[in-house]
Design a protein around this motif. Structure first.
Motif, mmCIF file in Angstrom:
data_model
loop_
_atom_site.group_PDB
_atom_site.id
_atom_site.type_symbol
_atom_site.label_atom_id
_atom_site.label_comp_id
_atom_site.label_asym_id
_atom_site.label_seq_id
_atom_site.Cartn_x
_atom_site.Cartn_y
_atom_site.Cartn_z
ATOM 1 N N LEU A 1 -10.008 1.632 1.685
ATOM 2 C CA LEU A 1 -8.921 0.844 1.109
ATOM 3 C C LEU A 1 -8.230 1.722 0.077
ATOM 4 C CD1 LEU A 1 -11.178 -1.178 2.125
ATOM 5 C CD2 LEU A 1 -10.178 -2.820 0.547
ATOM 6 N N PRO A 2 -7.034 2.223 0.387
ATOM 7 C CA PRO A 2 -6.363 3.162 -0.503
ATOM 8 C C PRO A 2 -5.645 2.473 -1.658
ATOM 9 C CG PRO A 2 -5.047 2.809 1.452
ATOM 10 C CD PRO A 2 -6.301 2.007 1.638
ATOM 11 N N GLY A 3 -5.015 3.269 -2.494
ATOM 12 C CA GLY A 3 -4.322 2.745 -3.658
ATOM 13 C C GLY A 3 -2.942 2.200 -3.330
ATOM 14 N N GLY A 4 -2.332 1.635 -4.348
ATOM 15 C CA GLY A 4 -0.998 1.047 -4.208
ATOM 16 C C GLY A 4 -0.928 -0.279 -4.929
ATOM 17 N N PHE A 5 -0.093 -1.150 -4.414
ATOM 18 C CA PHE A 5 0.105 -2.467 -5.028
ATOM 19 C C PHE A 5 0.138 -3.507 -3.908
ATOM 20 C CE2 PHE A 5 2.094 0.829 -7.561
ATOM 21 C CZ PHE A 5 1.611 0.580 -8.834
ATOM 22 N N SER A 6 -1.025 -3.742 -3.282
ATOM 23 C CA SER A 6 -1.054 -4.636 -2.131
ATOM 24 C C SER A 6 -0.484 -6.009 -2.488
ATOM 25 C CB SER A 6 -2.493 -4.772 -1.615
ATOM 26 O OG SER A 6 -3.359 -5.259 -2.621
ATOM 27 N N TYR A 7 0.468 -6.438 -1.657
ATOM 28 C CA TYR A 7 1.178 -7.706 -1.871
ATOM 29 C C TYR A 7 1.794 -7.785 -3.274
ATOM 30 C CZ TYR A 7 -0.938 -9.169 2.515
ATOM 31 O OH TYR A 7 -1.313 -9.243 3.832
ATOM 32 N N GLY A 8 2.198 -6.629 -3.779
ATOM 33 C CA GLY A 8 2.849 -6.575 -5.080
ATOM 34 C C GLY A 8 1.926 -6.879 -6.238
ATOM 35 N N ASP B 1 0.601 -9.551 -6.817
ATOM 36 C CA ASP B 1 0.884 -10.907 -7.265
ATOM 37 C C ASP B 1 -0.436 -11.631 -7.535
ATOM 38 O OD1 ASP B 1 3.563 -10.465 -6.991
ATOM 39 O OD2 ASP B 1 3.776 -11.501 -5.078
ATOM 40 N N ILE B 2 -0.441 -12.518 -8.468
ATOM 41 C CA ILE B 2 -1.612 -13.264 -8.962
ATOM 42 C C ILE B 2 -2.477 -12.347 -9.826
ATOM 43 C CG2 ILE B 2 -3.612 -14.691 -8.418
ATOM 44 C CD1 ILE B 2 -2.342 -15.300 -5.707
ATOM 45 N N ALA B 3 -3.025 -11.311 -9.205
ATOM 46 C CA ALA B 3 -3.798 -10.287 -9.912
ATOM 47 C C ALA B 3 -3.928 -9.109 -8.957
ATOM 48 C CB ALA B 3 -5.173 -10.808 -10.325
ATOM 49 N N ALA B 4 -4.183 -7.937 -9.503
ATOM 50 C CA ALA B 4 -4.236 -6.729 -8.681
ATOM 51 C C ALA B 4 -5.293 -6.845 -7.596
ATOM 52 C CB ALA B 4 -4.525 -5.514 -9.563
ATOM 53 N N GLY B 5 -4.856 -6.743 -6.333
ATOM 54 C CA GLY B 5 -5.761 -6.763 -5.198
ATOM 55 C C GLY B 5 -6.254 -8.130 -4.781
ATOM 56 N N ARG B 6 -5.887 -9.177 -5.498
ATOM 57 C CA ARG B 6 -6.455 -10.498 -5.267
ATOM 58 C C ARG B 6 -6.113 -11.068 -3.891
ATOM 59 N NH1 ARG B 6 -10.644 -13.291 -6.290
ATOM 60 N NH2 ARG B 6 -10.561 -13.137 -4.027
ATOM 61 N N ILE B 7 -4.879 -10.895 -3.435
ATOM 62 C CA ILE B 7 -4.471 -11.502 -2.157
ATOM 63 C C ILE B 7 -5.168 -10.829 -0.990
ATOM 64 C CG2 ILE B 7 -2.519 -11.930 -0.605
ATOM 65 C CD1 ILE B 7 -0.767 -12.305 -3.069
ATOM 66 N N LEU B 8 -5.162 -9.508 -0.959
ATOM 67 C CA LEU B 8 -5.837 -8.806 0.133
ATOM 68 C C LEU B 8 -7.341 -9.051 0.080
ATOM 69 C CD1 LEU B 8 -5.675 -7.031 2.581
ATOM 70 C CD2 LEU B 8 -5.587 -5.017 1.103
ATOM 71 N N ALA B 9 -7.896 -9.154 -1.114
ATOM 72 C CA ALA B 9 -9.317 -9.467 -1.244
ATOM 73 C C ALA B 9 -9.633 -10.819 -0.620
ATOM 74 C CB ALA B 9 -9.726 -9.462 -2.721
ATOM 75 N N SER B 10 -8.764 -11.794 -0.828
ATOM 76 C CA SER B 10 -8.969 -13.123 -0.252
ATOM 77 C C SER B 10 -8.867 -13.086 1.267
ATOM 78 C CB SER B 10 -7.947 -14.109 -0.826
ATOM 79 O OG SER B 10 -8.140 -14.283 -2.212
ATOM 80 N N GLN B 11 -7.919 -12.295 1.791
ATOM 81 C CA GLN B 11 -7.800 -12.148 3.236
ATOM 82 C C GLN B 11 -9.071 -11.548 3.836
ATOM 83 O OE1 GLN B 11 -3.937 -9.940 3.510
ATOM 84 N NE2 GLN B 11 -3.593 -11.337 5.213
ATOM 85 N N THR C 1 0.853 -1.190 0.000
ATOM 86 C CA THR C 1 0.000 0.000 0.000
ATOM 87 C C THR C 1 0.888 1.239 0.000
ATOM 88 O OG1 THR C 1 -1.753 -1.129 1.232
ATOM 89 C CG2 THR C 1 -1.750 1.278 1.301
ATOM 90 N N ASN C 2 0.585 2.226 -0.864
ATOM 91 C CA ASN C 2 1.455 3.409 -0.891
ATOM 92 C C ASN C 2 0.705 4.731 -1.026
ATOM 93 O OD1 ASN C 2 0.755 3.567 -3.608
ATOM 94 N ND2 ASN C 2 2.726 2.832 -4.365
ATOM 95 N N CYS C 3 -0.610 4.709 -0.903
ATOM 96 C CA CYS C 3 -1.380 5.952 -0.976
ATOM 97 C C CYS C 3 -2.132 6.233 0.317
ATOM 98 C CB CYS C 3 -2.371 5.894 -2.138
ATOM 99 S SG CYS C 3 -1.618 5.732 -3.765
ATOM 100 N N ASP C 4 -1.741 5.553 1.395
ATOM 101 C CA ASP C 4 -2.476 5.686 2.641
ATOM 102 C C ASP C 4 -2.337 7.068 3.263
ATOM 103 O OD1 ASP C 4 0.146 4.606 2.722
ATOM 104 O OD2 ASP C 4 -0.059 4.131 4.844
ATOM 105 N N GLN C 5 -1.133 7.634 3.254
ATOM 106 C CA GLN C 5 -0.931 8.934 3.885
ATOM 107 C C GLN C 5 -1.681 10.038 3.135
ATOM 108 O OE1 GLN C 5 0.841 9.622 6.730
ATOM 109 N NE2 GLN C 5 1.191 7.433 7.062
ATOM 110 N N GLU C 6 -1.656 9.990 1.808
ATOM 111 C CA GLU C 6 -2.373 10.992 1.024
ATOM 112 C C GLU C 6 -3.883 10.888 1.251
ATOM 113 O OE1 GLU C 6 1.235 9.802 -1.551
ATOM 114 O OE2 GLU C 6 -0.104 8.884 -0.081
#
Length: 259
Positions: free
Chosen positions: A58-65, A67-77, A18-23
């Motif tokens: 849920l801010p922007g960025g590249f959660s968990y890089g 990997d697999i697909a954009a947002g897929r890992i955090l969505a599963s969590q 995640t890299n847009c949390d502060q903004e």
């Protein structure tokens, strides 16, 4: 809900990448709210903390890089570990906002468009160009249902994504979204970008933002937190300073909803 004399609190959910949390937190606080930044692991350990907040973002960025697909890992969590907590949060009349990667997470977790017997009714996938796109876009607010877009007609925001193309499973899904007034934002041709295609990624119906059937869950690919101050606008020196950046209205509407 918060009273007019209390401070509306937003929980900004963070994960590795995640890299847009502060903004995003700055945007909510500029709008008059208070923000706390909470890591996904902390929320999984103590989901009851959500009771202390009125807004989940849920801010922007590249959660968990991504990997697999954009947002897929955090969505599963979120789906497997926080389904009950987030469902209770939603059912209590509170707000959920997903920006860019956050939109991808809300779609793929099923919290924005619930899954059915056939699975997800829609997703966000690779741009038609097959590459990352970073530019400003003109947008039209379409939905009278979406809480975050009250009194917003047109808005100018930056995008920065590789997987922002909205694709529905079939025409029945599209018809349902249109009938329920859930297509919240669409790309349009603006006077400043006549030489650039209005739709940057090939999204069905030029869709840039979507709300659920209550209007209280909203996901969008553009970044409103990147146009909060008038000087964020790329042409502010030529066109003069506005009172505020276009994106601020989205956060102000969220805070105002509880006031």
């Amino acid at each position: 809900m918060a009273t007019a004399t209390s401070t509306v609190k937003a929980l900004i959910l963070r994960a590795p990448g995640t890299n847009c949390d502060q903004e995003t937190g700055f945007a909510f606080e500029t709008a008059g709210g208070h923000c706390d930044y909470v890591h996904i692991n902390e929320l999984v350990e103590r989901p009851a903390m959500m009771n202390d907040y009125q807004i989940l973002c849920l801010p922007g960025g590249f959660s968990y890089g991504d990997d697999i697909a954009a947002g897929r890992i955090l969505a599963s969590q979120m789906e497997s570990r926080l389904f009950d907590a987030i469902s209770s949060f939603r059912d209590a009349g509170k707000l959920i906002l997903g920006i860019c990667n956050g939109f991808q997470i809300l779609i793929k977790s099923g919290f924005l468009l619930p899954k059915d017997e056939q699975g997800l009714p829609a997703t966000l996938t690779w741009n038609d160009s097959g590459r990352f796109i970073d530019r400003w876009v003109e947008l039209k607010a379409n939905s009278n249902r979406c809480v975050f877009l009250r009194d917003v007609e047109q808005i100018y925001l930056p995008i920065a994504h590789a997987e922002g193309k909205f694709v529905a499973r079939d025409q029945a899904v599209i018809d349902s979204l249109q009938a329920n007034d859930q297509i919240a934002l669409s790309y349009i041709q603006g006077s400043q970008s006549e030489s650039i295609a209005a739709n940057p990624n090939g999204s069905t119906l030029d869709l840039a933002g979507l709300c659920d059937d209550t209007g209280r869950i909203f996901g969008l690919m553009p970044h409103p937190e990147r146009h909060i101050d008038p000087t964020h606008h790329p042409r502010w020196t030529r066109e003069g300073l506005a009172e505020s950046g276009d994106g601020l209205a989205i956060f102000e509407n969220a805070i105002r909803y509880f006031a």
